[in-house]
Design an enzyme around this catalytic site. Structure first.
Site, PDB file in Angstrom:
ATOM      1  CE  LYS A  33      -3.737  -2.645   1.967  1.00 54.36           C
ATOM      2  NZ  LYS A  33      -4.398  -3.260   3.094  1.00 54.36           N
ATOM      3  CG  ASP A  61     -10.348  -1.156   4.319  1.00 55.80           C
ATOM      4  OD1 ASP A  61      -9.934  -1.676   3.272  1.00 55.80           O
ATOM      5  OD2 ASP A  61      -9.718  -1.162   5.389  1.00 55.80           O
ATOM      6  CD  GLN A 117      -3.681  -4.871   6.200  1.00 57.57           C
ATOM      7  OE1 GLN A 117      -3.743  -3.844   5.523  1.00 57.57           O
ATOM      8  NE2 GLN A 117      -4.041  -6.044   5.705  1.00 57.57           N
TER       9      GLN A 117
HETATM   10  N1  GUN Z   1      -6.969  -7.596   5.577  1.00 56.67           N
HETATM   11  C1  GUN Z   1      -7.188  -8.388   4.488  1.00 56.67           C
HETATM   12  N2  GUN Z   1      -7.802  -7.678   3.508  1.00 56.67           N
HETATM   13  C2  GUN Z   1      -7.993  -6.427   3.998  1.00 56.67           C
HETATM   14  C3  GUN Z   1      -8.575  -5.259   3.451  1.00 56.67           C
HETATM   15  O1  GUN Z   1      -9.069  -5.217   2.314  1.00 56.67           O
HETATM   16  N3  GUN Z   1      -8.566  -4.152   4.252  1.00 56.67           N
HETATM   17  C4  GUN Z   1      -8.038  -4.177   5.522  1.00 56.67           C
HETATM   18  N4  GUN Z   1      -8.096  -3.045   6.240  1.00 56.67           N
HETATM   19  N5  GUN Z   1      -7.490  -5.260   6.057  1.00 56.67           N
HETATM   20  C5  GUN Z   1      -7.466  -6.380   5.286  1.00 56.67           C
END
Ligand code: GUN
Length: 299
Positions: free
Chosen positions: A61, A128, A105
């Site tokens: 990211k 998200d 996350q």
């Molecule tokens: N963990 C696995 N996939 C995701 C996601 O799309 N967003 C977040 N915040 N955590 C994750």
């Protein structure tokens, strides 16, 4: 007597080019946005603990932000951070005018309630699309932030010209991150698929998948389906990213999806690979949501 053999080859729906085309478009849009006098879009990413897979995702990211010229703020909290500390960090990020998007996350350590954390993020900074306001709006067919993986799947279907109208779509997995929002998107007016959601209590998974034109497999388990679960001409979207121990690899593991990819090699089936598939889309969709946050917050 004439004996004819029809040899089928699977079609690989790689996502590298799809993600690259999204990133290209975002780069141009961002340059225009900044040239109009706006500050570059910014994303705050919070990680708690040291889960290796989460650390890899968070690094990707950060790299994507760098590629697009987005501002990026990372907060790494210790495994033993309290829910109160995390909520107070979110309050700070919510209040900051230089933060457009906030991502925490997942998964979080068991001592922290993911629900309370997600609900604390302002819906207008929720890149998200996990907050109750955004999930509710998605179900209602209103404008909202949509979770990145289902959004990436829709982009991939559209890139490859895969039609959804009137198609039988079977989703395997009912998570808040993939299965549920995917079902909401596929049944939306204008997308118009007929949707079935299968899960751990589904009695006869194969009975459902054999009737499907599109299968989205997001079970979180390797080999949930193989080619015997899929009819000719179907499309399989594999969302799984599973680490399998493999001493022959430098890192000691390799990545496999939720579908048994090799079993499809001689079938008339289109399938996304792992790695090189939907995982690549998720980060570019996050960047798209972050730019959208930045634009909406300037209005
Ligand atoms: N963990 C696995 N996939 C995701 C996601 O799309 N967003 C977040 N915040 N955590 C994750």
């Amino acid at each position: 007597m004439v004996i004819s053999f029809i040899l089928f080859t699977m079609i690989r729906l790689g996502c590298k080019a799809v993600a690259a085309s999204v990133m290209d478009g975002l780069k141009k849009e961002t340059e225009l946005f900044v040239s109009e006098g706006n500050r570059a879009p910014s994303l705050a990413v919070v990680i708690v603990g040291h889960d290796p897979a989460s650390e890899t995702y968070v690094r990707k990211k950060a790299e994507a932000c760098e590629e697009l010229g987005f501002l990026h703020f990372q907060y790494s909290l210790d495994e033993d951070a309290t829910e109160g500390e995390l909520l107070s960090l979110i309050d700070d990020l919510n209040a900051r005018s230089d933060v457009d998007g906030i991502l925490v996350q997942l998964p979080l350590p068991p001592s922290i309630s993911e629900r309370r954390v997600i609900e604390r993020i302002l819906p207008e900074k929720d890149v998200d699309g996990f907050s109750p306001v955004n999930t509710g709006r998605l179900l209602n067919g209103e404008e909202c932030f949509i979770p990145c993986t289902p959004l990436g799947i829709m982009k991939t279907l559209s890139y490859y010209g895969i039609e959804t109208e009137g198609k039988e779509a079977v989703i395997i997995g009912r998570s808040n991150i993939v299965g549920k929002p995917m079902a909401a998107m596929l049944m939306q007016k204008g997308v118009d698929a007929t949707v079935t959601v299968c899960h751990t209590h589904t009695r006869d998974l194969k009975a459902h998948t054999l009737g499907a034109d599109i299968i989205i497999v997001a079970s979180g388990h390797p080999c949930t389906i193989d080619s015997s679960f899929v009819k000719d001409g179907a499309v399989v979207i594999d969302v799984g990213v599973n680490r399998i121990s493999d001493p022959s690899k430098e890192k000691g593991f390799r990545l496999v999806g939720d579908a048994d990819y090799q079993s499809f090699s001689d079938r008339d089936v289109s399938i996304t690979p792992v790695p090189g598939g939907i995982g690549l889309m998720t980060v570019s969709m996050l960047m798209s949501n972050t730019l959208e946050c930045a634009k909406r917050r300037r209005i």
